[in-house]
Design a protein around this motif. Sequence first.
Motif, mmCIF file in Angstrom:
data_model
loop_
_atom_site.group_PDB
_atom_site.id
_atom_site.type_symbol
_atom_site.label_atom_id
_atom_site.label_comp_id
_atom_site.label_asym_id
_atom_site.label_seq_id
_atom_site.Cartn_x
_atom_site.Cartn_y
_atom_site.Cartn_z
ATOM 1 N N LEU A 94 2.634 -2.611 -2.450
ATOM 2 C CA LEU A 94 3.972 -2.769 -1.886
ATOM 3 C C LEU A 94 4.712 -3.866 -2.648
ATOM 4 N N PRO A 119 6.263 7.808 -0.512
ATOM 5 C CA PRO A 119 6.687 6.564 -1.148
ATOM 6 C C PRO A 119 7.772 6.766 -2.206
ATOM 7 N N VAL A 145 5.636 0.373 -4.432
ATOM 8 C CA VAL A 145 6.469 0.987 -3.397
ATOM 9 C C VAL A 145 7.671 0.096 -3.125
ATOM 10 N N VAL A 185 11.239 -1.299 1.486
ATOM 11 C CA VAL A 185 9.854 -1.654 1.756
ATOM 12 C C VAL A 185 9.733 -2.956 2.549
#
Length: 333
Positions: A112, A168, A176, A196
């Motif tokens: 992430l 995603p 992401v 995100v």
Amino acid sequence: MKKNLLILIVLFCTSFAFGQSATEIAKNAIQSTVSIVALDNTSQPLGFGSGFIIEDELIATNVHVIEGSSSAYVLVNGQEKKYKIDGYLSIDKANDLVILKVSGLKQKSMTLNQGNIPEIGEKIYAIGNPKGFNGTFSEGIISGIRNFDKNQVLQITAPISPGSSGGPVLNLKGEVVGVAFATYSEGQNLNFAIPVEYLLALKNNLGILTPVSTVKKPIKSTKTNAVKPNIKEGVIIRNLEWGCWASYSFNFSIKNNLPVSVSHIKVLILVYDTTGVIVNYYENTYFSGSREDIVIKPFLAKTIGCINTLFEDGFKKGYVLKARILDFKIIEE
């Protein structure tokens, strides 16, 4: 020797600055992106969506993918095994995000992005598992940053196909930066993703395990009418009604929303009495060469008529018909 070392350093720094190639990103990310199948209280498919692994036994997706379901399971690309979803550990209905617990699911997780807000014009990639097209990888850019209600969403040009909600959205490093969630109902190529940062906040506040059956569909959507969660299926049932030549027969049509032809369409019709109890069902597969000879071209529909339920006077008794598409196959032409 020093010259060769300098060249290697330059190449390494250039690779780091520009990120991974699209091929590398696709190869790594597709194995971490999953299909989610939501089931009703009779264990029949209710809807399809996508999700992605954020760490062992945890996947992120949209709330609307599991809304109204009694249970759900996950399929990993390239595998036939079904992983039962135990429940959710954290949910954010305002931003349409949920983190699900899936026991035994230990695949490569996705990174992430933290701290770097995407900019307009930045190249991105979207990955999803629309029905019939598992592991779909598409390229686009951040075309805008919009405010809906009190929160921001990313407008992207990479298409969000039916069944890809919850997948995603990645930057050039394969990180992401967003979660696909909606498509504009009136326009072309206007797609949206949830930043995100909202998922990171959700991940940092995991709670107790709660069944997905507790996530009920809202009576009215809180989203603007222009933007709708992309929960439609690639193939759908329309105009299901009693009629034809007897009070125990019915008609319906099958609509193909995909850009390819489909066949071997497996249909389930459930018959409910006035108390909501299932009293009968009808199941059939329609394909080329069968009596019905069904192949539906891209974006077209076909009517199926005079189906006998073998349940007398269903219409007169006020019985209700509900339909599901259980499966279909893509026809290569």
